[in-house]
Every structure is written in structure tokens, then in C-alpha cells.
Design an enzyme around this catalytic site. Structure first.
Site, mmCIF file in Angstrom:
data_model
loop_
_atom_site.group_PDB
_atom_site.id
_atom_site.type_symbol
_atom_site.label_atom_id
_atom_site.label_comp_id
_atom_site.label_asym_id
_atom_site.label_seq_id
_atom_site.Cartn_x
_atom_site.Cartn_y
_atom_site.Cartn_z
ATOM 1 N N ASP B 7 -33.344 1.324 0.123
ATOM 2 C CA ASP B 7 -34.076 1.750 1.317
ATOM 3 C C ASP B 7 -35.229 2.610 0.797
ATOM 4 O O ASP B 7 -35.036 3.791 0.498
ATOM 5 C CB ASP B 7 -33.148 2.569 2.235
ATOM 6 C CG ASP B 7 -33.852 2.969 3.521
ATOM 7 O OD1 ASP B 7 -34.726 2.212 3.985
ATOM 8 O OD2 ASP B 7 -33.530 4.049 4.054
ATOM 9 N N GLU B 68 -35.723 -3.092 1.732
ATOM 10 C CA GLU B 68 -36.177 -3.151 3.129
ATOM 11 C C GLU B 68 -37.640 -3.562 3.174
ATOM 12 O O GLU B 68 -38.473 -3.029 2.444
ATOM 13 C CB GLU B 68 -35.997 -1.795 3.823
ATOM 14 C CG GLU B 68 -36.323 -1.897 5.310
ATOM 15 C CD GLU B 68 -36.080 -0.610 6.071
ATOM 16 O OE1 GLU B 68 -34.918 -0.153 6.103
ATOM 17 O OE2 GLU B 68 -37.044 -0.068 6.621
ATOM 18 N N ASP B 141 -30.401 7.358 4.657
ATOM 19 C CA ASP B 141 -31.047 6.438 3.711
ATOM 20 C C ASP B 141 -30.019 5.775 2.801
ATOM 21 O O ASP B 141 -30.164 4.619 2.412
ATOM 22 C CB ASP B 141 -32.066 7.189 2.845
ATOM 23 C CG ASP B 141 -32.924 8.123 3.670
ATOM 24 O OD1 ASP B 141 -34.062 7.763 3.961
ATOM 25 O OD2 ASP B 141 -32.417 9.194 4.042
#
Lengths: 179, 179
Positions: B7, B68, B141
Site C-alpha cells: 500500500d 495499489e 496501511d
């Protein structure tokens, strides 16, 4: 002072090396473009940018790397790739302990033409004149990379020396803590 | 199948390693966050992200890296840093010939919660359940990185095998031409 200017991009990443000091004629040492295939996977395009930038750093050993500061208000489609290519260029410089400076497009235009709103042709014409070239470098990304390097040489030499000193002391930054 | 989920972020880059195959219980191997100091130079923050990601790749040897996908419609201030941190993660994987997959936040949410509009708490709760953890991973996260890895394991295993085969044949992409 030897500066590698980088106009970041995935399709065409302009690169140009300029040597000189403020108030003296400047010398272009090299100019070119690092290209990556538009149909390749993004991770492989970033890898190709890294290999290209590494080759330029190996060959020209710049003391500073000047990269165009990317703004997100630009074309939404291309800005992410531009930001990512700029990250790769900054990373390559940081790994070698070379100070990185970011200059905005208008700072660069103002430095070489006197106007922050100059167009591509005007920037190309001034780069050609300032570096005493036979013709404007093509493509525009290559000329922009040279303009970035010139801008960096002319802006705040004292600040550059400070940044270089700081960079020498922070070559190994705090590692990201991992758990 | 062992997947490192990332992330991306400059301040906190979530990382999580999950092992498993579709239809079988999944196993979390590790989770954490790579942090970089907010007051450091951007190039040094990118270098710290690289060092952190390299350490995770060294320790866990994932077969896939799932990152991501960053959209530019998000917060304009943070999106550039996120895009740049994601570029570093992708680059680290590509250098090792590890296939990189990008998943959108809504694909990830839909994969782990059944809804592309699930909130952070719901994602955290499902990650905790699916990986049989004692408590939701903190910060968010870190949980998001695990969700990315789970999403990757569950989405199109055939596509993963194809991508892995392609990656093996393109470890050394065409170098950027330099002039």
C-alpha cells in the site's frame, strides 16, 4: 559544476548534461532521450528508465541532478507516469549521493528566456543560443532537459553548495522501520 | 503462492506477505510499515522506501508483488508522493523479475469484503478473519497491504501464471535508447 537535467516521462525522458558556472559561457556535454516502449508493463518501463538514467550517470558523473517538478494539475492521464519516472531519476541520484533539485517549468522558462510563460520554441531557441549549438535539440524533451540543467547552474550557487554538503552527510538515510 | 502486498506511501508504506491458494485458508507471513521521515528530502525518502522494500523482498522472497493502483483524482497533495512510492516498489520487483500486479482500491475492497465501497474498518475486520489474526493489523496501511495480497491470490490465478511466464521472458526489457 556539471549538471544532469532530467525532463521526466515514461515514453520520452529527456536527459542533458551541461557544465559551467554562473556568468561564464556554458558547455553542453551530451543530450538525448531515454525511451520506453508504450506497450510494456509499467514496472518494466520504470526499470528501463532506471537503466537509462544509470547509464547517463555512469557516463557523465554529474555533481547535481535537476529534475522537473511535476504538478498534478496537468493532464491526469500522463501525470502519474511523469511522477513515477521522476521518482526513478531521483532515486538513481540519491543512491549515489548526488544532490537532487526540483525546478518548476516556469522557473526553468524564466531562467533561460526571462519569462515564466515562454513557449517550447522560445525555450529551444534560447537553449540553442546559450549552449552555442548549431540547431535546437530535438525532441523538445531533450531541449527541456538542457534548460533544466542551465536553470540549475544559474539559480543560487550558494544554495547548491549547501545542498551538496547536506547530501554528503545523508547518503544513508534512516531506514524505513519494518515490523 | 506467496504475495507481497504494498500500500504505497511516503510517510507510511504498508507491506504484508500472504501465502495461499484460492479456496484454501490463507496464511499471513509478515506485516509492517516502511516509514520515511517527513522532513527529509524527497529523493532520500524514495531511497528509504527502496531500502525498506528491498529488505522485505530479501526476507520473504514473494512470487508476486501486488501494488495499489494510484488514481490522480485523490488528494492532489499526497497523490504525487503515493505515485512515486509505488514506482519505487514496482521498480524493486521488476529488477528481480517478480511480476507486479496493480489492483484498484475498489477491487481490493470487493475481494475481501464483497463490496467495493467497504470502509477501512470493514476491510480490517475481514483481513483479521481471513488470516485468522488475534486483532486487526495496525496501522490501516498495514491491513490494506494484506488485503492487496489476498485480493491478488484470489483474482484470476490463471492470469497470474500467464503474467509470471511473461515476466520470466522480459526480465531485461529494451534499454532506453540514449543519444
Amino acid at each position: 559544476m556539471r549538471v544532469l537535467g532530467v525532463d521526466p516521462g515514461l515514453t520520452r525522458c529527456g536527459v542533458g548534461v551541461v557544465e559551467g558556472v554562473p556568468g561564464r559561457p556554458l558547455t553542453m556535454l551530451a543530450v538525448g532521450v531515454v525511451r520506453t516502449p508504450a506497450d510494456a508493463d509499467l514496472s518494466h518501463r520504470l526499470l528501463a528508465v532506471e537503466q537509462g538514467v544509470e547509464q547517463w550517470l555512469d557516463e557523465h558523473r554529474p555533481e547535481f541532478v535537476a529534475v522537473e517538478r511535476v504538478f498534478s494539475q496537468h493532464n491526469v492521464r500522463t501525470v502519474m507516469g511523469t511522477a513515477q519516472a521522476s521518482a526513478v531519476a531521483m532515486l538513481c541520484a540519491a543512491r549515489r549521493g548526488i544532490p537532487v533539485a526540483l525546478h518548476t517549468p516556469s522557473e526553468v522558462k524564466a531562467a533561460v528566456t526571462g519569462s515564466g510563460r515562454a513557449d517550447k520554441a522560445q525555450v529551444g531557441a534560447m537553449v540553442t543560443r546559450l549552449l552555442r549549438l548549431a540547431a535546437p535539440p530535438k525532441p523538445a524533451d531533450a531541449a527541456d532537459a538542457l534548460a533544466l540543467a542551465i536553470c540549475h547552474i544559474w539559480r543560487a550557487p550558494a544554495q547548491n553548495r549547501l545542498q551538496q554538503a547536506v547530501a554528503r552527510h545523508t547518503v544513508n538515510p534512516t531506514k524505513g522501520r519494518t515490523a
